[in-house]
Design an enzyme around this catalytic site. Structure first.
Site, PDB file in Angstrom:
ATOM      1  N   ASP A  34     -33.289  23.290  -1.620  1.00 31.79           N
ATOM      2  CA  ASP A  34     -33.234  21.958  -1.510  1.00 31.79           C
ATOM      3  C   ASP A  34     -31.768  21.344  -2.148  1.00 31.79           C
ATOM      4  OD1 ASP A  34     -33.810  19.332  -0.513  1.00 31.79           O
ATOM      5  OD2 ASP A  34     -34.968  18.948  -2.047  1.00 31.79           O
ATOM      6  N   ASP A  77     -34.940  26.052   5.346  1.00 38.43           N
ATOM      7  CA  ASP A  77     -33.601  25.550   4.940  1.00 38.43           C
ATOM      8  C   ASP A  77     -32.673  26.460   4.453  1.00 38.43           C
ATOM      9  OD1 ASP A  77     -34.547  23.037   5.829  1.00 38.43           O
ATOM     10  OD2 ASP A  77     -35.429  22.780   3.843  1.00 38.43           O
ATOM     11  N   ASP A  84     -44.572  12.633   4.189  1.00 34.47           N
ATOM     12  CA  ASP A  84     -43.183  13.030   3.728  1.00 34.47           C
ATOM     13  C   ASP A  84     -42.836  12.060   2.549  1.00 34.47           C
ATOM     14  OD1 ASP A  84     -42.784  14.678   5.973  1.00 34.47           O
ATOM     15  OD2 ASP A  84     -42.021  12.958   7.243  1.00 34.47           O
TER      16      ASP A  84
END
Length: 386
Positions: A177, A215, A367
């Site tokens: 992240d 990611d 989220d």
């Protein structure tokens, strides 16, 4: 998680997590084996929180994981830039694709907890039928080297006993992240390599699908060239370790999504991370926790695979959990209104080089705008499902 997509800032994915608990996963663990960091059954959550405020895409951060399970749940986050303000049309009507009988539904999840605790809620039949009864991924998002093998084994043993294929998501790479709210993971790559070896030890010998580190490839611009190269070497090693431990494991690498990096750029990154080698990879995954239309992802993934090279057997899997109406036109990533469930999870897509449609992000796990980040929010789930 921030990455450039043309002139628009696109943020990396953060994803809702299902936990891997020992008491429902099919393999009983001794109490000493579990180091529980969070355990209580969630009480029914309130409806939509009032006036949620989302940061603009250029500054948005991934919400921090919630503490319900033996590992933190990572809510989803890949904002979606769009060149227009026109709401995309829903996907065209197709004959329903039945849920694949091959995929595993973990018996422990927040949505199942809610269904069991709210039998009289008028929303329960829709949520149960459309979300709770569908197979979804199981996430392992904390750095827990002493228990990770037994926790993975609990899920894979449960799936093997049911004759099903589990979908597992290891999410512990260092610097994940890019320092955002979903930061965490192993303290360094050496520790991560050991954690992956322990993860691999729990895979068993049956079929299993591994979504390796969402990611970690698409969102690597925050790393220096040397640190990026080291991460990619570690990811390549991870793929080899997983496939060596279980030759029936299918390992997929992070391709971002169709609104992020151009296919050639993403393929170049993936190649460095080992995704073109049959020794470490079965292909790529895209759209994890995002909203891009399946047809767009199919076209994008094929372009990535063509640019990637490698054996013709490499394929792609697509997260279809919330993409039934496509991505919102303003690029909103945080529980955007007007979204709906996408295609049912299946390993029978009927599309060349597309190996599966999967629900990697569990619909209804917020989220952070319609509920606490990473927790199941019934109102949001109902809006997606009805």
């Amino acid at each position: 998680m921030v990455a450039a997509a043309s002139v628009v800032v696109a943020l990396g994915t953060a994803t809702g997590l299902l936990s891997a608990l020992d008491d429902n996963g099919g393999a009983k663990l001794d109490a000493a084996e579990l180091e529980v960091t969070g355990s209580p059954l969630l009480a029914p959550l309130p409806a939509v929180s009032l006036s949620p405020v989302s940061p603009p895409p250029s500054a948005a951060k991934s919400p921090s994981p919630s503490a319900r399970t033996t590992e933190p749940r990572r809510p989803s986050r890949t904002p979606t830039p769009s060149p227009t303000r026109t709401e995309p049309a829903p996907e065209p009507k197709r004959a329903p694709v039945p849920v694949s009988p091959r995929l595993y539904r973990n018996p422990d999840s927040q949505v199942l907890d809610w269904v069991r605790a709210n039998r009289d809620d008028p929303r329960r039949p829709v949520i149960e039928a459309e979300i709770a009864d569908r197979p979804a991924a199981v996430w392992f998002a904390d750095f827990s080297p002493s228990t990770i093998a037994s926790r993975v084994r609990a899920v894979t043993a449960g799936a093997a006993g049911a004759g099903r294929v589990p979908v597992l998501v290891p999410y512990a790479v260092p610097d994940r992240d890019c320092g955002g709210a979903s930061q965490g993971g192993a303290p360094d790559l050496g520790a991560y390599d050991g954690w992956i070896d322990a993860f691999a030890a729990g895979l068993g010998s049956g079929e299993v699908i591994v979504i390796l580190e969402p990611d970690a490839v698409a969102l690597s611009d925050c790393l220096s060239p040397a640190r990026r190269a080291a991460r990619f070497a570690s990811l390549a090693r991870a793929g080899r370790a997983l496939k060596s431990a279980n030759p029936n494991a299918r390992v997929y690498y992070d391709a971002g999504h169709s609104g992020w990096n151009p296919p050639a750029k993403q393929a170049a990154l993936l190649r460095q991370a080992g995704a073109a080698s049959a020794a470490s990879s079965d292909g790529v995954f895209s759209n994890v926790s995002n909203f891009h239309r399946t047809d767009d992802e199919i076209a994008y993934d094929r372009q990535v695979l063509d640019a990637l090279g490698g054996p013709a057997s490499l394929g792609a899997v697509i997260d279809t959990s919330r993409n039934g109406n496509g991505a919102p036109p303003d690029g909103e990533w945080c529980d955007p209104a007007g979204r709906k469930l996408g295609r049912a999870p299946t390993t029978n897509t009927g599309e060349a080089r597309i190996d599966a449609y999967l629900w990697v992000k569990l619909p209804g796990e917020s989220d952070g705008c319609k509920g606490t980040p990473g927790t199941f929010t019934a109102s949001y789930a109902y809006d997606l499902a009805r």
